[in-house]
Design a protein around this motif. Structure first.
Motif, short mmCIF file in Angstrom:
data_model
loop_
_atom_site.label_atom_id
_atom_site.label_comp_id
_atom_site.label_asym_id
_atom_site.label_seq_id
_atom_site.Cartn_x
_atom_site.Cartn_y
_atom_site.Cartn_z
N VAL A 184 31.60 44.98 49.30
CA VAL A 184 32.06 45.49 47.91
C VAL A 184 32.92 44.15 47.31
O VAL A 184 32.65 43.75 46.35
CB VAL A 184 32.89 46.39 47.68
CG1 VAL A 184 33.26 46.86 46.30
CG2 VAL A 184 31.97 48.10 48.20
N GLY A 185 33.62 43.58 48.29
CA GLY A 185 34.28 42.24 47.78
C GLY A 185 33.66 41.27 47.56
O GLY A 185 33.70 40.50 46.59
N ARG A 195 30.21 41.52 46.28
CA ARG A 195 29.56 41.97 45.31
C ARG A 195 30.35 41.46 44.00
O ARG A 195 30.19 41.14 43.07
CB ARG A 195 29.17 43.21 45.38
CG ARG A 195 27.79 43.60 46.45
CD ARG A 195 27.25 44.91 46.09
NE ARG A 195 26.75 45.03 44.74
CZ ARG A 195 26.25 46.10 44.17
NH1 ARG A 195 26.25 47.33 45.05
NH2 ARG A 195 25.82 46.12 43.01
N ARG A 196 31.59 42.00 44.46
CA ARG A 196 32.68 41.65 43.00
C ARG A 196 32.85 39.87 42.67
O ARG A 196 32.57 39.72 41.56
CB ARG A 196 34.09 42.23 43.38
CG ARG A 196 34.11 43.79 43.12
CD ARG A 196 35.43 44.07 43.39
NE ARG A 196 35.75 45.72 43.20
CZ ARG A 196 36.70 46.24 43.36
NH1 ARG A 196 37.90 45.55 43.38
NH2 ARG A 196 36.78 47.66 43.02
N ILE A 197 32.83 39.42 43.97
CA ILE A 197 32.90 37.66 43.71
C ILE A 197 31.55 37.48 43.01
O ILE A 197 31.63 36.52 41.96
CB ILE A 197 32.84 37.23 44.95
CG1 ILE A 197 34.61 37.29 45.43
CG2 ILE A 197 32.77 35.78 44.94
CD1 ILE A 197 34.81 37.00 46.81
N HIS A 238 29.48 39.00 41.06
CA HIS A 238 29.44 39.56 39.67
C HIS A 238 30.34 38.74 38.84
O HIS A 238 30.18 38.34 37.63
CB HIS A 238 29.76 40.97 39.63
CG HIS A 238 28.45 41.78 40.39
ND1 HIS A 238 28.86 43.32 40.58
CD2 HIS A 238 27.55 41.67 40.82
CE1 HIS A 238 27.63 43.53 40.93
NE2 HIS A 238 26.71 42.72 41.12
N ASP A 239 31.58 38.54 39.25
CA ASP A 239 32.80 37.98 38.60
C ASP A 239 32.19 36.60 38.25
O ASP A 239 32.53 36.18 37.03
CB ASP A 239 34.15 37.97 39.12
CG ASP A 239 34.61 39.29 39.18
OD1 ASP A 239 34.15 40.35 38.35
OD2 ASP A 239 35.58 39.65 39.96
N ASP A 275 29.78 36.33 35.53
CA ASP A 275 30.16 37.02 34.25
C ASP A 275 30.63 35.85 33.39
O ASP A 275 31.09 35.80 32.37
CB ASP A 275 31.13 37.99 34.34
CG ASP A 275 30.31 39.36 34.48
OD1 ASP A 275 28.99 39.40 34.25
OD2 ASP A 275 30.85 40.39 35.04
N ARG A 315 39.42 39.45 42.54
CA ARG A 315 39.00 40.71 43.05
C ARG A 315 38.47 40.99 44.19
O ARG A 315 38.97 41.85 45.00
CB ARG A 315 38.09 41.39 41.82
CG ARG A 315 38.89 41.55 40.33
CD ARG A 315 38.19 42.61 39.56
NE ARG A 315 36.77 42.40 39.60
CZ ARG A 315 35.79 43.33 39.34
NH1 ARG A 315 36.52 44.76 39.23
NH2 ARG A 315 34.72 43.19 39.14
N GLY A 316 37.54 40.15 44.59
CA GLY A 316 36.69 40.34 45.90
C GLY A 316 38.01 39.71 46.89
O GLY A 316 37.89 40.73 48.23
#
Length: 263
Positions: free
Chosen positions: A100-101, A103-105, A107-108, A111, A123-124
């Protein structure tokens, strides 16, 4: 391309392995929580791991590459901590944190119109470090010092910490003003009082101390997370710059469409 992907996976696994090694070397000393010098290497390795894993998740686009790095990193834990069924029980949580970390990286970063390493990894990296704390806490629980922990052991550890404060210049200057006999009496009475209080407080939960201590250790690591995270992100920025400078990665531009909300 394949060589670069493999290099990133290997880097993640090697840094993870060095982190487990540093944690094991620290936790297996006689009194790990009073060995302030011994804490340095695990702290340094967690900072490096936050930077390296964050950069790897930024660059590894394919989910299978990230999963391979995660599973291999988890597997290297067994090199330093004896195999146990608990490793399998925490595997889904560890994989969940790291994946999940990642994926957050991804996605961020997507963006942003510009590559901003610090904000993109923030966040990741939090979840990456949570996975590290989980594994290190588990390692502490599985070591003999963790599984055999009792009230007496905790009392001895606290007494050792108190004893080290006697050697500080400030306390020494205060104690030297007392006669030698009175100095010994003060130390003896304080030792007895601390031991009594610890037995009173922890006596009812004594059978559950090993898992409680491991959970408390996890919370302590989590409490220092902002230090490891910020220093890891600070390291990731120049690390990414070096990768760009050497041509390992390139940063280009492309036109993209963005969603716009209107009334």
């Amino acid at each position: 391309m394949h060589v670069k992907r493999i290099s990133l996976i290997v880097a993640v696994v090697v840094v993870s392995m060095l982190t487990w090694w540093a944690a094991h070397a620290w936790l297996t000393v006689f009194s790990p929580f009073t060995d302030y010098v011994g804490m340095i290497w695990p702290a340094v390795m967690m900072i490096v791991l936050a930077a390296v894993v964050g950069i790897a998740w930024l660059l590894l686009e394919h989910p299978l590459d990230r999963v391979a790095a995660i599973l291999a990193s988890w597997a290297t834990f067994v090199i330093f901590f004896s195999p146990d069924i608990w490793y399998l029980s925490v595997l889904p949580v560890f994989v969940g944190f790291w994946y999940v970390g990642s994926r957050r990286i991804r996605h961020d970063i997507m963006d942003h119109t510009k590559i901003r390493v610090w904000s993109g990894l923030d966040r990741g990296v939090r979840l990456v470090l949570l996975g590290v704390y989980l594994m290190i806490s588990l390692g502490f629980f599985l070591l003999p010092i963790g599984r055999t922990a009792d009230v007496n052991l905790i009392s001895q550890g606290i007494q050792g910490t108190v004893q080290s404060t006697y050697n500080s210049d400030l306390v020494k200057s205060q104690l030297t003003q007392l006669p030698p006999a009175l100095q010994a009496q003060v130390k003896s009475e304080l030792t007895t009082q601390i031991d009594t209080q610890i037995h009173q407080w922890l006596g009812p939960v004594a059978p559950y101390l090993p898992p409680l201590l491991a959970f408390g250790f996890f919370l302590i690591l989590w409490g220092f997370s902002f230090i490891f995270r910020e220093l890891g992100l600070a390291l990731a920025v120049p690390l990414f710059a070096v990768l760009k400078k050497t041509g390992f990665v390139t940063v280009g531009e492309k036109d993209v469409k963005a969603d716009v909300v209107t009334l």
